[in-house]
Design an enzyme around this catalytic site. Structure first.
Site, PDB file in Angstrom:
ATOM      1  N   ASN A  10       0.877  -1.113  -0.037  1.00 27.47           N
ATOM      2  CA  ASN A  10       0.091  -0.102   0.032  1.00 27.47           C
ATOM      3  C   ASN A  10       0.936   1.053   0.136  1.00 27.47           C
ATOM      4  O   ASN A  10       1.494   1.720   1.135  1.00 27.47           O
ATOM      5  CB  ASN A  10      -0.824  -0.008   1.271  1.00 27.47           C
ATOM      6  CG  ASN A  10      -1.815   1.251   1.313  1.00 27.47           C
ATOM      7  OD1 ASN A  10      -1.817   2.018   0.447  1.00 27.47           O
ATOM      8  ND2 ASN A  10      -2.411   1.273   2.584  1.00 27.47           N
ATOM      9  N   LYS A  12       0.196   4.225  -0.260  1.00 30.88           N
ATOM     10  CA  LYS A  12      -0.618   5.475   0.131  1.00 30.88           C
ATOM     11  C   LYS A  12      -0.362   6.349  -0.835  1.00 30.88           C
ATOM     12  O   LYS A  12      -0.275   6.427  -2.013  1.00 30.88           O
ATOM     13  CB  LYS A  12      -0.208   5.586   1.613  1.00 30.88           C
ATOM     14  CG  LYS A  12      -0.254   4.528   2.384  1.00 30.88           C
ATOM     15  CD  LYS A  12      -0.492   4.828   3.949  1.00 30.88           C
ATOM     16  CE  LYS A  12      -0.399   3.509   4.657  1.00 30.88           C
ATOM     17  NZ  LYS A  12      -0.414   3.505   5.865  1.00 30.88           N
ATOM     18  N   HIS A  96      -9.837   0.865   4.709  1.00 33.67           N
ATOM     19  CA  HIS A  96      -8.532   1.360   5.376  1.00 33.67           C
ATOM     20  C   HIS A  96      -8.925   2.051   6.231  1.00 33.67           C
ATOM     21  O   HIS A  96      -9.654   2.997   6.187  1.00 33.67           O
ATOM     22  CB  HIS A  96      -7.479   1.794   4.334  1.00 33.67           C
ATOM     23  CG  HIS A  96      -6.017   1.859   5.022  1.00 33.67           C
ATOM     24  ND1 HIS A  96      -5.838   2.705   5.780  1.00 33.67           N
ATOM     25  CD2 HIS A  96      -5.051   0.981   4.932  1.00 33.67           C
ATOM     26  CE1 HIS A  96      -4.398   2.779   6.498  1.00 33.67           C
ATOM     27  NE2 HIS A  96      -4.092   1.316   5.828  1.00 33.67           N
ATOM     28  N   GLU A  98      -7.512   4.634   7.450  1.00 32.41           N
ATOM     29  CA  GLU A  98      -7.018   5.931   7.038  1.00 32.41           C
ATOM     30  C   GLU A  98      -8.209   6.673   6.446  1.00 32.41           C
ATOM     31  O   GLU A  98      -8.728   7.807   6.562  1.00 32.41           O
ATOM     32  CB  GLU A  98      -5.981   6.207   6.328  1.00 32.41           C
ATOM     33  CG  GLU A  98      -4.613   6.063   7.054  1.00 32.41           C
ATOM     34  CD  GLU A  98      -3.366   5.611   6.486  1.00 32.41           C
ATOM     35  OE1 GLU A  98      -3.267   5.621   5.110  1.00 32.41           O
ATOM     36  OE2 GLU A  98      -2.415   5.197   7.275  1.00 32.41           O
ATOM     37  N   GLU A 168      -5.809  -4.947  10.509  1.00 34.73           N
ATOM     38  CA  GLU A 168      -4.766  -3.948  10.547  1.00 34.73           C
ATOM     39  C   GLU A 168      -5.127  -2.919  11.793  1.00 34.73           C
ATOM     40  O   GLU A 168      -5.943  -2.119  11.701  1.00 34.73           O
ATOM     41  CB  GLU A 168      -4.918  -3.005   9.514  1.00 34.73           C
ATOM     42  CG  GLU A 168      -4.701  -3.441   8.029  1.00 34.73           C
ATOM     43  CD  GLU A 168      -3.782  -2.343   7.303  1.00 34.73           C
ATOM     44  OE1 GLU A 168      -2.645  -2.787   7.010  1.00 34.73           O
ATOM     45  OE2 GLU A 168      -4.612  -1.361   7.083  1.00 34.73           O
ATOM     46  N   GLY A 174       1.840   2.561  10.745  1.00 33.45           N
ATOM     47  CA  GLY A 174       2.767   3.564  10.651  1.00 33.45           C
ATOM     48  C   GLY A 174       3.300   4.152  11.965  1.00 33.45           C
ATOM     49  O   GLY A 174       4.156   4.973  11.999  1.00 33.45           O
ATOM     50  N   SER A 213       3.101  -1.919  10.534  1.00 40.04           N
ATOM     51  CA  SER A 213       4.421  -1.897  10.762  1.00 40.04           C
ATOM     52  C   SER A 213       5.257  -3.305  10.499  1.00 40.04           C
ATOM     53  O   SER A 213       5.909  -3.646  11.219  1.00 40.04           O
ATOM     54  CB  SER A 213       4.750  -1.573  11.985  1.00 40.04           C
ATOM     55  OG  SER A 213       4.324  -0.151  12.185  1.00 40.04           O
TER      56      SER A 213
HETATM   57  P1  PGA Z   1       2.378   0.416   7.522  1.00 38.82           P
HETATM   58  O1  PGA Z   1       1.209   0.517   7.055  1.00 38.82           O
HETATM   59  O2  PGA Z   1       3.093  -0.758   7.182  1.00 38.82           O
HETATM   60  O3  PGA Z   1       3.217   1.713   7.028  1.00 38.82           O
HETATM   61  O4  PGA Z   1       2.159   0.468   9.170  1.00 38.82           O
HETATM   62  C1  PGA Z   1       0.133  -0.402   6.709  1.00 38.82           C
HETATM   63  C2  PGA Z   1      -1.120  -0.055   6.283  1.00 38.82           C
HETATM   64  O5  PGA Z   1      -1.542   0.922   6.485  1.00 38.82           O
HETATM   65  O6  PGA Z   1      -1.534  -0.707   5.272  1.00 38.82           O
END
Ligand code: PGA
Length: 256
Positions: A10, A12, A96, A98, A168, A174, A213
């Protein structure tokens, strides 16, 4: 039936044309001649045409990060499932955290997006997960079960035959804090059990992947868990060597 491991990148809101090309070339070079899991690259929407070309004749699959529920119409700024399919997308991330937190998406909208994706032949990657406060209040099971159940109620269990669920935990995204393999396993097991209550065979085939992460150092122990079938990777997917290393670590279960 054995579940094929799936690792999705992803990106983003990251990338530029030259960087995207360089990242894909480095990734392909790093993955050449090794056994790989199913790998899906989800770039920002504007780069889908570029990535469709870059991924042509490779084993990497194109996916999108979001879609809108309607096929076409007066929805300024939105992209529909048929448009994603037109550019060769086979997967799309839906719900997601976000999107839920920053753009106010609720379970109802997410379920509609799930349906829209499948109507155009795309497999949704449905994201669920609890916040830090919810985990600390002991609400993880309730929250995750409810998120899955609300979509399940709307789309029916049969729809999960062609879908992926990504667990998640919001507190792990993140942040550099990963769920422990045991924490991940217990929620993945719960997700599978929620589906199994309606259809055991679909639950047995369903891929439940972990995101939050994931990095080169923790990928192996996560994939070693019986109900972890892959990963959704954010930050580490932007560094070719890190992402390739995650894919290599996660191919082991696929070939076990
Ligand atoms: P990250 O994001 O690996 O940077 O923690 C994962 C995600 O949001 O899909």
């Amino acid at each position: 039936m054995e579940r094929r491991v799936l690792v999705a990148a992803n990106w983003k809101m990251h990338g530029q044309r030259l960087q995207n090309s360089a990242l894909i070339s480095a990734l392909l070079a790093s993955l050449a001649r090794v056994d790989i899991p199913e790998i899906v690259i989800c770039p920002p929407g504007i780069y889908l045409p570029q990535l469709q070309t870059e991924l042509e004749n490779t084993e990497l699959i194109l996916g999108a990060q979001n879609l809108f529920t309607q096929e076409k119409g007066a929805y300024t700024g939105e992209i529909s499932a048929p448009m994603l399919a037109d550019y060769g997308c086979r997967y799309v991330i839906v719900g997601h955290s976000e999107r839920r937190c920053l753009f106010g998406e609720d379970d109802e909208l997410i379920a509609d997006k799930f349906v829209a994706a499948q109507s155009s032949g795309l497999a949704p990657i449905l994201c669920v997960g609890e916040s830090k406060e919810q985990r600390e209040s002991g609400l993880t099971e309730n929250i995750v079960t409810a998120q899955v159940a609300k979509v399940l109620q709307k789309v029916g269990v049969g729809a999960f035959a062609n879908a992926v669920i990504a667990y998640e935990p919001v507190w792990a995204i993140g942040t550099g804090i990963t769920a422990s393999p045991e924490q991940a396993q217990s929620v993945h097991e719960l997700i599978r059990a929620t589906i199994a209550r309606q259809d055991e065979s679909i639950a047995g085939q369903l891929r439940v992947i972990y995101g939050g992460s994931v990095n080169a150092a923790n990928a192996s122990e996560l994939i070693a868990q019986p109900d972890v079938d892959g990963a959704l990777v954010g930050g580490a997917s932007l560094v070719a060597e890190d992402f390739a290393s995650i894919c290599r670590s996660m191919s082991k279960k696929a070939n076990a």
